[in-house]
Structures are given as structure tokens and as C-alpha cells.
Design a protein around this motif. Sequence first.
Motif, PDB file in Angstrom:
ATOM      1  N   LEU A  90       0.810  -1.126  -0.059  1.00  0.00           N
ATOM      2  CA  LEU A  90       0.017   0.152   0.070  1.00  0.00           C
ATOM      3  C   LEU A  90       0.869   1.419   0.038  1.00  0.00           C
ATOM      4  O   LEU A  90       0.593   2.194  -0.595  1.00  0.00           O
ATOM      5  CB  LEU A  90      -1.016   0.076   1.104  1.00  0.00           C
ATOM      6  CG  LEU A  90      -1.993  -1.149   1.027  1.00  0.00           C
ATOM      7  CD1 LEU A  90      -2.939  -1.310   2.485  1.00  0.00           C
ATOM      8  CD2 LEU A  90      -2.960  -0.842  -0.124  1.00  0.00           C
ATOM      9  N   ASP A  91       2.099   1.219   0.755  1.00  0.00           N
ATOM     10  CA  ASP A  91       2.918   2.102   0.656  1.00  0.00           C
ATOM     11  C   ASP A  91       3.388   2.596  -0.859  1.00  0.00           C
ATOM     12  O   ASP A  91       3.069   3.717  -1.177  1.00  0.00           O
ATOM     13  CB  ASP A  91       4.125   1.817   1.671  1.00  0.00           C
ATOM     14  CG  ASP A  91       5.342   2.960   1.750  1.00  0.00           C
ATOM     15  OD1 ASP A  91       4.968   4.206   1.319  1.00  0.00           O
ATOM     16  OD2 ASP A  91       6.329   2.711   1.810  1.00  0.00           O
ATOM     17  N   LYS A 120       0.274   4.050  -3.066  1.00  0.00           N
ATOM     18  CA  LYS A 120       0.049   5.398  -2.691  1.00  0.00           C
ATOM     19  C   LYS A 120       0.934   6.192  -3.854  1.00  0.00           C
ATOM     20  O   LYS A 120       0.632   7.309  -4.245  1.00  0.00           O
ATOM     21  CB  LYS A 120       0.201   5.742  -1.372  1.00  0.00           C
ATOM     22  CG  LYS A 120      -0.950   5.254  -0.539  1.00  0.00           C
ATOM     23  CD  LYS A 120      -0.597   5.591   1.014  1.00  0.00           C
ATOM     24  CE  LYS A 120      -1.780   4.943   1.874  1.00  0.00           C
ATOM     25  NZ  LYS A 120      -1.778   5.605   3.128  1.00  0.00           N
ATOM     26  N   GLN A 165       3.916  -1.539  15.698  1.00  0.00           N
ATOM     27  CA  GLN A 165       2.532  -1.581  14.684  1.00  0.00           C
ATOM     28  C   GLN A 165       2.933  -2.356  13.660  1.00  0.00           C
ATOM     29  O   GLN A 165       1.803  -3.051  13.015  1.00  0.00           O
ATOM     30  CB  GLN A 165       2.253   0.023  14.396  1.00  0.00           C
ATOM     31  CG  GLN A 165       1.667   0.786  15.611  1.00  0.00           C
ATOM     32  CD  GLN A 165       3.004   1.592  16.221  1.00  0.00           C
ATOM     33  OE1 GLN A 165       3.772   1.095  16.302  1.00  0.00           O
ATOM     34  NE2 GLN A 165       2.426   2.971  16.702  1.00  0.00           N
ATOM     35  N   LEU A 166       3.747  -1.897  12.939  1.00  0.00           N
ATOM     36  CA  LEU A 166       4.076  -2.625  11.529  1.00  0.00           C
ATOM     37  C   LEU A 166       4.345  -4.259  11.750  1.00  0.00           C
ATOM     38  O   LEU A 166       3.913  -4.849  10.900  1.00  0.00           O
ATOM     39  CB  LEU A 166       5.328  -1.890  10.921  1.00  0.00           C
ATOM     40  CG  LEU A 166       5.323  -0.465  10.341  1.00  0.00           C
ATOM     41  CD1 LEU A 166       6.364   0.375  10.332  1.00  0.00           C
ATOM     42  CD2 LEU A 166       4.252  -0.488   9.186  1.00  0.00           C
ATOM     43  N   THR A 173      -8.395   3.863   2.895  1.00  0.00           N
ATOM     44  CA  THR A 173      -7.439   3.037   3.943  1.00  0.00           C
ATOM     45  C   THR A 173      -8.586   3.166   5.123  1.00  0.00           C
ATOM     46  O   THR A 173      -9.459   3.980   5.299  1.00  0.00           O
ATOM     47  CB  THR A 173      -6.362   3.928   4.211  1.00  0.00           C
ATOM     48  OG1 THR A 173      -6.745   5.316   4.533  1.00  0.00           O
ATOM     49  CG2 THR A 173      -5.292   4.009   3.145  1.00  0.00           C
ATOM     50  N   HIS A 211       2.263   7.174   5.465  1.00  0.00           N
ATOM     51  CA  HIS A 211       3.221   5.830   5.001  1.00  0.00           C
ATOM     52  C   HIS A 211       3.769   5.026   6.175  1.00  0.00           C
ATOM     53  O   HIS A 211       5.008   4.610   5.622  1.00  0.00           O
ATOM     54  CB  HIS A 211       4.289   6.681   4.113  1.00  0.00           C
ATOM     55  CG  HIS A 211       3.823   7.003   2.746  1.00  0.00           C
ATOM     56  ND1 HIS A 211       3.556   6.282   1.813  1.00  0.00           N
ATOM     57  CD2 HIS A 211       3.239   8.249   2.281  1.00  0.00           C
ATOM     58  CE1 HIS A 211       3.119   6.954   0.722  1.00  0.00           C
ATOM     59  NE2 HIS A 211       2.832   8.276   0.830  1.00  0.00           N
ATOM     60  N   GLY A 212       3.029   4.957   7.096  1.00  0.00           N
ATOM     61  CA  GLY A 212       3.434   3.962   8.127  1.00  0.00           C
ATOM     62  C   GLY A 212       4.721   4.604   8.937  1.00  0.00           C
ATOM     63  O   GLY A 212       5.549   3.616   9.414  1.00  0.00           O
ATOM     64  N   ASN A 255      -1.186   0.399  12.112  1.00  0.00           N
ATOM     65  CA  ASN A 255      -1.117   1.860  11.680  1.00  0.00           C
ATOM     66  C   ASN A 255      -2.203   1.634  10.625  1.00  0.00           C
ATOM     67  O   ASN A 255      -2.393   0.990   9.558  1.00  0.00           O
ATOM     68  CB  ASN A 255       0.259   2.192  10.703  1.00  0.00           C
ATOM     69  CG  ASN A 255       1.478   2.138  11.510  1.00  0.00           C
ATOM     70  OD1 ASN A 255       2.413   1.239  11.399  1.00  0.00           O
ATOM     71  ND2 ASN A 255       1.560   2.935  12.366  1.00  0.00           N
ATOM     72  N   CYS A 298      -3.350   3.734   8.390  1.00  0.00           N
ATOM     73  CA  CYS A 298      -2.946   4.282   7.209  1.00  0.00           C
ATOM     74  C   CYS A 298      -2.409   3.321   6.162  1.00  0.00           C
ATOM     75  O   CYS A 298      -2.377   3.340   4.927  1.00  0.00           O
ATOM     76  CB  CYS A 298      -1.982   5.764   7.038  1.00  0.00           C
ATOM     77  SG  CYS A 298      -0.204   5.107   7.682  1.00  0.00           S
ATOM     78  N   LEU A 299      -1.961   2.245   6.493  1.00  0.00           N
ATOM     79  CA  LEU A 299      -1.272   1.127   5.664  1.00  0.00           C
ATOM     80  C   LEU A 299      -2.081  -0.156   5.644  1.00  0.00           C
ATOM     81  O   LEU A 299      -1.498  -1.294   5.560  1.00  0.00           O
ATOM     82  CB  LEU A 299       0.018   0.886   6.082  1.00  0.00           C
ATOM     83  CG  LEU A 299       1.240   1.745   5.680  1.00  0.00           C
ATOM     84  CD1 LEU A 299       2.753   1.309   5.942  1.00  0.00           C
ATOM     85  CD2 LEU A 299       0.871   2.447   4.381  1.00  0.00           C
ATOM     86  N   THR A 300      -3.536   0.023   5.736  1.00  0.00           N
ATOM     87  CA  THR A 300      -4.385  -0.896   5.683  1.00  0.00           C
ATOM     88  C   THR A 300      -5.464  -0.548   4.797  1.00  0.00           C
ATOM     89  O   THR A 300      -6.090   0.706   5.175  1.00  0.00           O
ATOM     90  CB  THR A 300      -4.558  -1.771   6.822  1.00  0.00           C
ATOM     91  OG1 THR A 300      -5.278  -2.927   6.941  1.00  0.00           O
ATOM     92  CG2 THR A 300      -5.466  -0.833   7.977  1.00  0.00           C
ATOM     93  N   LEU A 301      -6.345  -1.430   4.134  1.00  0.00           N
ATOM     94  CA  LEU A 301      -7.592  -0.985   3.398  1.00  0.00           C
ATOM     95  C   LEU A 301      -8.700  -1.184   4.164  1.00  0.00           C
ATOM     96  O   LEU A 301      -8.657  -2.191   4.923  1.00  0.00           O
ATOM     97  CB  LEU A 301      -7.545  -1.761   2.183  1.00  0.00           C
ATOM     98  CG  LEU A 301      -6.368  -1.469   1.211  1.00  0.00           C
ATOM     99  CD1 LEU A 301      -6.671  -2.518  -0.066  1.00  0.00           C
ATOM    100  CD2 LEU A 301      -6.649  -0.260   0.658  1.00  0.00           C
TER     101      LEU A 301
END
Lengths: 317, 213
Positions: free
Chosen positions: A35-36, A39, A102-103, B66, B86-87, B102, B104-107
Amino acid sequence: MRAFTYERADSARDAAARAASTPGAKFIAGGTNLLDLMKLEIETPRHLIDVNGLGFDRIEKTGDGGLRIGALVRNTDLAADMRVRKDYGVLSRALLAGASGQLRNKATTAGNLLQRTRCPYFYDTNQPCNKRKPGSGCAAIGGYSRQLAVIGSSESCIATHPSDMAVALRALDATVETVNAAGQARAIPIADFHRLPGDTPHIETALAPGEFITGVTLPKPIGGRHYYEKVRDRASYAFALVSVAAVIHKDGTGRVALGGVAHKPWRVEAAETAMPEGARAVSARLLAGARPTHDNAFKVPLAERALAAVMMQARTA
Amino acid sequence: MADLPELDISRRGMLGGGTATVVIAASPVAAAQDKEPMQADPPAPIPLSFEVNGEKRDLTLDSRTTLLDALREHLHLTGTKKGCDHGQCGACTVLVDGVRINSCLTLAVMHQGDRITTIEGLGTPDRLHPMQAAFVQHDGYQCGYCTPGQICSAVAVLDEIGRGVPSYVAADLTERPRMTDIEMRERMSGNICRCGAYSNIAEAMAQVAGERA
Ligand SMILES: Cc1cc2nc3c(=O)[nH]c(=O)nc-3n(C[C@H](O)[C@H](O)[C@H](O)COP(=O)(O)OP(=O)(O)OC[C@H]3O[C@@H](n4cnc5c(N)ncnc54)[C@H](O)[C@@H]3O)c2cc1C
Ligand code: SF4
Ligand code: FES
Ligand code: FES
């Protein structure tokens, strides 16, 4: 982000068949790398196959005393598994050195292996990059190359592979298991999984189009002390400049793989016979033929010193 | 905040085969790349239901949305912040089935049936979560922008330590981690604070950890 259609896969074989037959299809697992890149329109899949419902989220013993790690096991769960902490500490440590809490909670075994380079020019779509756009050139050669490769690079690409986990898997002689669109399974030794850039830096692994990773197998434990030393610009939450994955036995023999230096985890088995002689002898063989740039020449002595630090810890432990 | 238009991202999709100038105006980064023809019709929006802060929510979303944008732009839960998208900063941290990620990095469509907790679900102004109260007491912020993410992350960190999840600073991987300052700092490294409130955040966490222990 470009528009895409979305489906949830219901079997690995089906997912592989759909991925192979649908133009522009990609799997999505944790999504933290894909996804990064979507985008930024560096990745532009037209169809996403969500593989999160497929299972492959267990860590099981294999018949010969090793472990099979499902492709969708999260990096946090793999690092926290007590069998991994006890017998494959280098893997736990490498995972915990990567990204953020988190990641790691989202990142999967397969996604981590397949994460793409952090070369700044790969990320900058205004720059030529043979990996992003084959044949366009390489802005990193002659550009800002502090983070980039010192060995195994080519005239086409000097990028590194950013994964910490993969470096530990290389030291552990792991095997990547897959299933293809026809439903056939195969096992790829980690040494052959990632490729050197050569003149096709956009082809990064041994996977065929649509091939789905089901898991990673570790051989039975080899004992020894396990280390993952990651040298980076800040103490946490940064990619490696250089990293050392090592398993060192009481008699001073052992294994070493390096991260941050090449397009794949860097290990030269023949260099390991020099382990009892010390870090200088090992790194001279491990990095023989290195061709660093002006910006990243520091990585060669840095790798030797990081290895020396690890070997010192092993001797005094 | 209530009636924000759809995001720029989805608006571009609606433009469909828009001209190059329109695309450039919408996204200079993308415009620099060679264009494949844009899809004429954006794919049909996808129905989705999940639980947010204890309440069942149904949405129909563009596949590109997202989780972060679903929360902020569609459910108007603007406590969760977008820092980098962007994580890299942690401002968007939320809990999904109790685990911090995060957003922002998942749909959003990948969260069908999930249980999501945002800062609004942790506590309210008159019934603060203990971590929120500790942040107030210890001045764990200045501008406050990173704070919702810091607090969600901090709550999850204490839970992770409690469950025995190890971290990179463990001296012995097989030992249970303890609620030490160095453990908490390492685990909070995915939450960046431009104002540098780190030491006060660490104190707030230590206080809550102490109350728990
Ligand atoms: C800010 C930041 C910092 C980071 N720091 C580090 C770091 O220090 N060290 C490090 O190692 N990593 C780091 N990462 C990268 C992170 O580890 C990866 O993003 C993550 O491991 C990718 O896993 P995923 O499951 O989210 O992959 P996804 O994004 O879902 O997928 C990645 C790729 O794998 C493919 N794929 C996924 N599953 C399968 C499968 N089963 N079979 C075939 N193909 C598949 C997808 O199609 C995609 O091409 C960082 C990331 C960010 C955003
Ligand atoms: S080093 Fe590789 S990834 Fe970086 S710009 Fe050159 S071709 Fe692209
Ligand atoms: S907005 Fe998600 S990490 Fe920065
Ligand atoms: S309080 Fe301002 S960014 Fe953290």
C-alpha cells in the motif's frame, strides 16, 4: 492510488490461479509495503487478491525436528513464539530489529520476504530506475548511494534488500515453500530465492507469476549462540546500514550472513571456515570483490567491526 | 468537520479518463510516470461492516479507502490523525481486535467483521482512560497532534509486555519482559513526536504500568 478491483481468496491454489490469469493482479497480505508503494504509484496493481483469510497462520513442528512457519504468521507472533526464541534466536532478534511494533503486528512472513528496496531513487518517480522502469537507467549510480549495496551489484542496479528477517533466514538455511497456478508445490532454498540484480533488477526473486508462498521451513535447530547486530542511523525504527546475523558455537565455528550490503542477504559459506581466525579473516572473504561507492565505502569496515563485536560477545559469553 | 467532501484520492478515480492536466493538478508525483490509460469506470464500491468503538458500522467504500480515511472522512472520527500516510510516524495508530496497527497502511475493506478501537473509544472527556489521564498529568504532549496515536500505542505496549511479547532490547529472549523504561521506549519507537514530548510520555506510561503491576 490507481483504481483496482478487490477479492478475498478462499484457497491458496485458487489464489495462485486467479493471480496468474488476471492481468495486473497482486496478492495483499499485511499491506504495509504494497500500500505504501501503491500510494506513490510505484506499484499499480489493477486487481488485489486478499490472502488474509487463507490460514497459513500457524507455526508447526516438522517431521525432522524443524519448524514450518505459515506465510501469514505476523512478524510479532513469529518473534514471540517460544520455540523460535529458544532455538532460532537470530530470527526473533532480526524480526524485532525491523520496523515498529505497529508494523510488525501486520507484516507477514511472505510479505516481509517480498518487500521491495528502499533505494531513494526507486521511491522517487521523477528519477530513472531500472527496477521501477526497466531500461530507464539507474539514478543511484553516481547519485546519493550511502544506503546502497557494496557487493553483488551491477551496472544496472546497486540497490539492497531491506529485510532483516531474510538475513536471519539465510543464516538458518531456511526453505521457502510455494504453490503455483496449477496447484504444484515446490520448495526454494532461501539462498536461491532472492536474485542479484544483473541486468534485470526488476526480477527480484525466483517466484513465477502468480506463485503463492505458503510458508517457510527451518531445519532442526543447530544450537550455538544467536546474534543479530543491526547498525543504523538511530537506535530503533530505521533500516540497517549494515546488519550481522550470526550463530556461533563454543569452539568458535559458526555461520554469518550480512544485511544492508547487497541485493539479497549476503552469505558466503566458504568464508565461515575462517571464523576461528577472527572477524578480519571472515569479512575479507565474505566481502572479497566488494565494489562500494564513494558514499558507502564505510560499510566494508563497518561490517567487519560489527562482526568483530558479535564474535567478542560470543567469546566472553 | 462534519461535512468534508470525499477525499482527493477518490475524486481522482471519479475523474476516470480525465485529461493529463487534470491528473497533474491532482497528483504531480503520479503525473511524472508514464501513464497507462486510466480505467474508464472506477470499480464498484464495496459494502463493509465492522465494529468501531463498540458500535456496528456499515459503509460502502471505494476499494482504495484506507482504514484511516474510513474512520476520519466517512465516520468523522477525527481523533485518529494522519501524519505521514506511509507508516512512518504512528499518528494513525488504532487497535484492531486489541492489537495496535497503523491505520494508514491497511485498506478498510480488509477489516470486514473486525473490532476497531480509536482514541474516542478508549475514554471520553469526563471518563478518561487511565493512560489519557496520565498523559494529562505528566504533560505527555505539546501540540497534541501525535497524542491519540501515542496513547493507543502506549495502551497496546503495556498489553504486549503483559503478554510476554519480547522486544529488541531483551537481554535474554526467553525471559519475560518487564515494564522498564528502556523496554517502553524501544516499543514506542514507531510513534514520532515532533514536539519531543518523549520523556513525559515515558513518565505517563511508567505511572500506568506501576498502577497495573
Ligand atoms: C516505516 C517502515 C519501516 C520499516 N522498517 C523495516 C525494517 O527496519 N526492517 C525490515 O525488515 N522491514 C521494515 N519495514 C518493512 C516491513 O517489514 C514490510 O513492509 C513488511 O514485512 C511487508 O509485509 P506485508 O505482509 O505487510 O506485505 P504486503 O505489503 O502485503 O506484501 C508485500 C509483497 O508481497 C506479496 N505477497 C504477500 N504475501 C504473499 C504470499 N503469500 N505469496 C506471494 N506473494 C505475497 C505482495 O503481493 C506484495 O508484492 C518497514 C516498513 C515501513 C513502512
Ligand atoms: S539502484 Fe536499483 S533501485 Fe536504485 S535507482 Fe538504481 S536501478 Fe533503481
Ligand atoms: S499516518 Fe500512519 S504512520 Fe504516519
Ligand atoms: S505533541 Fe506535538 S507532535 Fe507530539
